[in-house]
Design a protein around this motif. Structure first.
Motif, PDB file in Angstrom:
ATOM      1  N   SER A   8       0.633  -1.065  -0.145  1.00  0.00           N
ATOM      2  CA  SER A   8      -0.033   0.041   0.012  1.00  0.00           C
ATOM      3  C   SER A   8       0.937   1.296  -0.086  1.00  0.00           C
ATOM      4  O   SER A   8       0.261   2.498  -0.193  1.00  0.00           O
ATOM      5  CB  SER A   8      -0.931   0.032   1.300  1.00  0.00           C
ATOM      6  N   PHE A   9       2.062   1.175   0.344  1.00  0.00           N
ATOM      7  CA  PHE A   9       3.197   2.280   0.313  1.00  0.00           C
ATOM      8  C   PHE A   9       3.810   2.242  -1.145  1.00  0.00           C
ATOM      9  O   PHE A   9       4.646   1.274  -1.402  1.00  0.00           O
ATOM     10  CB  PHE A   9       3.980   2.265   1.480  1.00  0.00           C
TER      11      PHE A   9
ATOM     12  N   VAL B 100       5.498   6.072   0.028  1.00  0.00           N
ATOM     13  CA  VAL B 100       4.515   7.138   0.408  1.00  0.00           C
ATOM     14  C   VAL B 100       2.973   6.431   0.408  1.00  0.00           C
ATOM     15  O   VAL B 100       2.629   5.509  -0.409  1.00  0.00           O
ATOM     16  CB  VAL B 100       4.227   8.257  -0.479  1.00  0.00           C
ATOM     17  N   SER B 101       2.133   6.809   1.129  1.00  0.00           N
ATOM     18  CA  SER B 101       0.695   6.172   1.272  1.00  0.00           C
ATOM     19  C   SER B 101      -0.237   7.463   1.897  1.00  0.00           C
ATOM     20  O   SER B 101      -0.123   7.558   3.072  1.00  0.00           O
ATOM     21  CB  SER B 101       0.636   4.934   1.996  1.00  0.00           C
TER      22      SER B 101
ATOM     23  N   ARG C 119       1.123   9.784   4.727  1.00  0.00           N
ATOM     24  CA  ARG C 119       2.152   9.233   5.688  1.00  0.00           C
ATOM     25  C   ARG C 119       3.546   8.784   4.565  1.00  0.00           C
ATOM     26  O   ARG C 119       3.148   8.279   3.433  1.00  0.00           O
ATOM     27  CB  ARG C 119       1.691   7.819   6.337  1.00  0.00           C
ATOM     28  N   THR C 120       4.518   9.094   5.284  1.00  0.00           N
ATOM     29  CA  THR C 120       5.713   8.910   4.286  1.00  0.00           C
ATOM     30  C   THR C 120       6.649   8.149   5.315  1.00  0.00           C
ATOM     31  O   THR C 120       7.136   8.355   6.487  1.00  0.00           O
ATOM     32  CB  THR C 120       6.436   9.967   4.161  1.00  0.00           C
ATOM     33  N   LEU C 121       7.089   6.854   4.678  1.00  0.00           N
ATOM     34  CA  LEU C 121       8.011   6.021   5.428  1.00  0.00           C
ATOM     35  C   LEU C 121       9.219   6.310   4.845  1.00  0.00           C
ATOM     36  O   LEU C 121       9.706   6.325   3.579  1.00  0.00           O
ATOM     37  CB  LEU C 121       7.759   4.569   5.355  1.00  0.00           C
ATOM     38  N   ILE C 122      10.501   6.439   5.697  1.00  0.00           N
ATOM     39  CA  ILE C 122      11.939   6.547   5.393  1.00  0.00           C
ATOM     40  C   ILE C 122      12.837   5.693   5.961  1.00  0.00           C
ATOM     41  O   ILE C 122      12.856   5.255   7.013  1.00  0.00           O
ATOM     42  CB  ILE C 122      12.258   8.003   5.799  1.00  0.00           C
ATOM     43  N   PRO C 123      13.310   4.538   4.960  1.00  0.00           N
ATOM     44  CA  PRO C 123      14.228   3.832   5.314  1.00  0.00           C
ATOM     45  C   PRO C 123      15.519   4.411   5.880  1.00  0.00           C
ATOM     46  O   PRO C 123      16.280   5.057   5.088  1.00  0.00           O
ATOM     47  CB  PRO C 123      14.558   2.572   4.571  1.00  0.00           C
ATOM     48  N   LEU C 124      15.788   4.354   7.072  1.00  0.00           N
ATOM     49  CA  LEU C 124      17.004   5.089   7.796  1.00  0.00           C
ATOM     50  C   LEU C 124      18.277   4.071   7.839  1.00  0.00           C
ATOM     51  O   LEU C 124      19.106   4.624   7.785  1.00  0.00           O
ATOM     52  CB  LEU C 124      16.475   5.474   9.202  1.00  0.00           C
ATOM     53  N   LEU C 125      18.022   3.003   7.907  1.00  0.00           N
ATOM     54  CA  LEU C 125      19.022   1.928   8.237  1.00  0.00           C
ATOM     55  C   LEU C 125      18.780   0.762   7.244  1.00  0.00           C
ATOM     56  O   LEU C 125      17.828   0.343   7.742  1.00  0.00           O
ATOM     57  CB  LEU C 125      19.608   1.648   9.583  1.00  0.00           C
ATOM     58  N   ARG C 126      19.711   0.262   6.655  1.00  0.00           N
ATOM     59  CA  ARG C 126      19.665  -1.076   5.860  1.00  0.00           C
ATOM     60  C   ARG C 126      20.755  -1.907   5.976  1.00  0.00           C
ATOM     61  O   ARG C 126      21.746  -1.336   5.998  1.00  0.00           O
ATOM     62  CB  ARG C 126      19.323  -0.680   4.352  1.00  0.00           C
TER      63      ARG C 126
END
Length: 498
Positions: free
Chosen positions: A354-355, A363-364, A367-374
């Motif tokens: 859904s994002f 983005v959905s 709301r915005t999801l940001i991967p900070l650490l991978r």
């Protein structure tokens, strides 16, 4: 012939004498010049075996912006012993040197006092001091007690061999606290079987400017002064209104986040070993976070654990290194982070469909999801001793989701060991700076993320040890000698073939 040879010898001898005199004159003039300049401009080098850690401009900038303008009364730095005892102790002298620099830089605001706590036990009890090595920072009726250990960073399990000096940051945090007694509170949830290995996370939150308290959300509402809600290493799910529970912690959490609240959630590869947390997992999916676990062939829950033997500090590959993504918003948010980022026993964070991915973020709606650490690209997901998943892009280990309407934010870590003493207080890791930067990205103001500890192995120009000074001295002595020797060799050769 004898007369000619004598004239040549006299001429060469005269040149040698003149050269010697010239060198002596140059050395004397150079010594006098350097001495004069050193006295005028303070060019001195510490020849003691200890290192010097002057207060940095970054610290002064932080104090100028967030501390000094708020100081309605003097900020008093109180050492809990006689001055001569403090100066005689090498470890305490580091702290005293920093305090003296701060007092010299802010003569109208910062003062230094000495209190013999054994002769004044009543005053010591009022401050909460239990050792003569403690340092009190006070202003008005507010005070903070710092132990000597607070000014240094140590490797895990070792309290005798510090790896770095943390003096300016500790003073800045304590000074900020006493001039801002209305600091927001970070509430640690305690009714889901949460357990912490040590107090490192709470120390980090204190550094960020939070007061620490605890919350049983089953019995109480989330308080109005809650600046951050933290659930660390839970063993049970959040409750929801159903046939079993009439109290919904999920509803309380949702109302809190919709009103601009901040939530931080720490899990690990062991969290879902006994089964999923249906309520909190369903809720976090709406914030773009799902955790990878599934039932195996025998119907037993298998939680995915990240393994990367190519980027690990242990042979089994489960204590792995992470990286900040180069694309998306993470790079700018984590610009102040340096050092190795370490996570262990980490599980997999997935982003639901859904994002939609947009320029490295997801983005959905609002709301915005940001991967900070991978993880690095070679990492694999393992379960029950076998590889179960792999992706060329690597896996998310820490994500931040923000809501542009309600203002809420959710920060999720897939490794509880990201926030333990070994990683947050280890001089070689960037985990502490990462956590502070993440809190800044969540909206926390006045976080001292730019104030860094100073490793004892630092070799930058503002630090000179006795060994370094000795090497420079040898070089300064050897160079003139070699020049004279070379010139002498030239003179001898010319005499021989003249």
């Amino acid at each position: 012939m004898a007369t000619t040879a004598s004239k040549k010898a006299l001429r060469h001898g005269g040149v040698t004498v003149a050269l010697t005199v010239l060198i002596l004159v140059v050395v004397i003039l150079l010594n006098a010049s350097v001495t004069t300049l050193a006295m005028r401009y303070g060019w001195y080098v510490n020849m003691n075996p200890t290192l010097l850690y002057p207060v940095t401009d970054t610290c002064y900038d932080y104090l100028d912006e967030f501390v000094i303008p708020k100081a309605e009364e003097d900020i008093r730095i109180i050492f809990c012993d006689e001055e001569e005892n403090i100066r005689a102790d090498v470890t305490q002298s580091y702290v005293l040197n920093t305090a003296e620099e701060l007092a010299a830089h802010y003569p109208d605001t910062v003062t230094i006092e000495y209190l013999n706590v054994w002769e004044n036990p009543k005053i010591a009890r009022e401050y909460g001091v239990t050792a003569s090595t403690s340092v009190v920072v006070a202003s008005g009726n507010e005070s903070r007690v710092c132990t000597l250990r607070d000014f240094f960073l140590f490797p895990a399990g070792n309290t005798e061999s510090p790896t770095a000096y943390n003096g300016e940051k500790r003073f800045a945090v304590a000074m900020k606290a006493v001039v801002s007694p209305d600091a927001p509170v970070a509430y640690m949830t305690l009714n889901h079987g949460e357990s912490t290995e040590d107090y490192a996370l709470m120390y980090a939150l204190t550094d960020a400017g939070y007061m620490i308290n605890y919350l049983d959300a089953l019995s109480f509402e989330i308080p109005a002064d809650c600046g951050l809600l933290v659930s660390y290493n839970p063993a049970r799910d959040f409750t929801a209104v159903d046939g079993v529970s009439g109290i919904s912690e999920i509803d309380k959490l949702d109302a809190y986040l919709q009103n601009g609240g901040k939530f931080m959630y720490f899990v690990s590869a062991d969290t879902f070993a006994a089964g999923g947390f249906a309520n909190i997992e369903t809720y976090l999916a709406g914030w773009g976070v799902t955790f990878a676990h599934d039932k195996g062939a025998e119907g037993i829950e298998e939680c995915f654990a990240l393994r990367d033997t190519a980027h690990s500090i242990t042979t089994d590959g489960y204590t792995l290194l992470g990286q900040i993504p180069a694309e998306g918003s993470a790079a700018a948010m984590m610009a102040d982070v340096d050092g190795v980022l370490r996570a262990a026993n980490a599980t997999v964070i997935r982003v639901p469909e859904s994002f939609a991915k947009t320029n490295g973020d997801y983005v959905s709606g609002t709301r915005t999801l940001i991967p900070l650490l991978r993880s690095y690209a070679g990492a694999e997901a393992w379960a029950a001793g076998r590889p179960v998943d792999r992706t060329a892009e690597g896996y998310n280990m820490a994500t931040l989701t923000t809501d542009s309407v309600g203002g809420g934010a959710v920060l999720v870590f897939s490794s509880t060991e990201f926030a333990i003493e070994a990683t947050l207080q280890g001089g070689g890791y960037g985990n502490a700076a990462f956590l502070l930067s993440a809190l800044t990205a969540m909206g926390k103001e006045e976080v001292p993320v730019s104030l860094k500890s100073q490793p004892f192995s630092d070799t930058t120009i503002h630090i000179m040890t006795t060994a370094q000074a000795r090497n420079i001295t040898i070089a300064l002595v050897a160079v003139p000698v070699l020049l004279v020797a070379a010139w002498g060799a030239i003179v001898l050769i010319r005499r021989k073939f003249a």
